[in-house]
Design an enzyme around this catalytic site. Structure first.
Site, short mmCIF file in Angstrom:
data_model
loop_
_atom_site.label_atom_id
_atom_site.label_comp_id
_atom_site.label_asym_id
_atom_site.label_seq_id
_atom_site.Cartn_x
_atom_site.Cartn_y
_atom_site.Cartn_z
N LYS A 10 27.95 30.19 -1.12
CA LYS A 10 29.23 29.53 -1.42
C LYS A 10 29.94 29.21 -0.12
CE LYS A 10 32.11 32.94 -0.07
NZ LYS A 10 33.01 32.82 1.07
N PRO A 94 21.93 32.86 5.61
CA PRO A 94 22.13 33.77 6.75
C PRO A 94 22.92 35.01 6.36
CG PRO A 94 22.62 31.50 7.37
CD PRO A 94 22.42 31.50 5.89
N ALA A 97 27.47 36.07 7.13
CA ALA A 97 27.77 34.71 7.57
C ALA A 97 29.02 34.11 6.94
CB ALA A 97 26.57 33.81 7.26
N GLY A 98 29.65 34.81 5.97
CA GLY A 98 30.79 34.22 5.28
C GLY A 98 30.37 33.29 4.15
N LEU A 99 29.09 33.41 3.71
CA LEU A 99 28.55 32.54 2.67
C LEU A 99 28.24 33.29 1.38
CD1 LEU A 99 26.12 30.44 4.93
CD2 LEU A 99 28.38 29.75 4.08
N ALA A 100 28.64 34.56 1.30
CA ALA A 100 28.48 35.40 0.11
C ALA A 100 27.02 35.61 -0.28
CB ALA A 100 29.27 34.83 -1.07
N ASP A 136 33.46 38.95 -4.26
CA ASP A 136 32.90 37.62 -4.48
C ASP A 136 31.86 37.58 -5.60
OD1 ASP A 136 34.39 36.28 -2.57
OD2 ASP A 136 32.91 36.55 -0.97
#
Length: 284
Positions: A10, A94, A97-100, A136
């Site tokens: 996300k 990754p 990475a802040g992408l959940a 999240d």
């Protein structure tokens, strides 16, 4: 029996933090959408009554620190499941990475085990369970596009954003979400206009989306990791229409409307950044 689940990444089109709650969580408002970069989760039942995690990525824990492990353990305990399970995680998102990525793996595990063990739980019930694992996870159970409030567990579904490319670039170093929140000074932040972002999505206004992206955590991470600012500046220089850090970082994403410019941004970043992806939003 064996089954597969996709676990999409996300991005946060807008992320606002309102205040710190008495329970020590932060009250947030986030507009999130899933993108076409995904881990693959393979779930297989086993005779031994335990949970095993396999991944070729050395940064993925194979014990109860792993959110997919926690998802399986929660379902086993809550529904008194005596069946063991093996969870194989093919990692494409990754790590840190802040992408959940971890949250999406947990959500995919909840969905997969719901099928494998014939639990008959609705998506809403799975999302409620997901909230017990991480902030999240509830959003990741549904995917698509949504406004997340509370500590991230209250979900209001939104239409698909305007179609565009999303170029993702992550520096080698990961970021601790807890550390970023600890350093956040809510007296000195610029709050994004969440209502304007929602309106832009609902009216399919691409320029409105670009004009209203914002993330109150961004300046904290930029101060800790100057390489994130470098990526952001280069992405703008190569021609992205809007550039923002996702979550607590360090991944930076750029929105790009046209294929030719997407190729320029992607190729320019590949010159100095190893982890670069050009993907589409998954929409609803």
């Amino acid at each position: 029996m064996k089954l597969m689940e996709k676990a999409p990444a996300k991005i946060n089109l807008a992320l606002d933090v309102l205040y710190k709650r008495p329970d020590q969580y932060h009250e947030v408002e986030m507009v999130m959408t899933t993108v076409d970069l995904a881990d693959r989760i393979e779930i297989e039942e086993k005779k031994q009554n335990n949970i095993t995690i396999f991944s070729h990525n050395r940064y993925v824990p194979d014990d109860d620190r792993n959110l997919a492990y926690q998802a399986a353990a929660l379902l086993k305990e809550r529904f008194d499941i005596k069946q063991g399970v093996s969870i194989k995680i093919e990692k494409n998102i990754p790590v840190a990475a802040g992408l959940a990525g971890g949250s999406s793996d947990a959500a995919a595990t909840l969905r997969g085990l719901n099928r494998l063990w014939n639990l008959g739980l609705s998506m809403d019930e799975l999302a409620e369970l997901g909230a017990e694992i991480g902030s999240d996870v509830s959003f990741c159970v549904y995917g698509g596009t949504a406004l997340a409030t509370g500590r991230g567990e209250r979900i209001k579904h939104l239409p698909s954003p305007p179609k565009c490319w999303v170029v993702l670039a992550k520096p080698l170093r990961g970021v601790s979400t807890a550390d970023v929140y600890k350093r956040l000074d809510l007296q000195n932040v610029k709050h994004p206009n969440i209502a304007a972002m929602i309106q832009a999505i609902e009216t399919n206004d691409y320029q409105g989306v670009c004009n209203n992206i914002g993330n109150v955590l961004e300046n904290v991470t930029l101060s800790l990791h100057p390489e994130v600012l470098h990526i952001k500046n280069q992405m703008k220089k190569f021609g992205a229409d809007a550039v923002l850090m996702s979550g607590s970082g360090p991944t930076v994403f750029g929105l790009v409307e046209y294929d030719s410019r997407m190729n320029r941004v992607y190729n320019g970043l590949r010159g100095f950044c190893e982890q670069v992806h050009a993907v589409r939003m998954l929409g609803e």
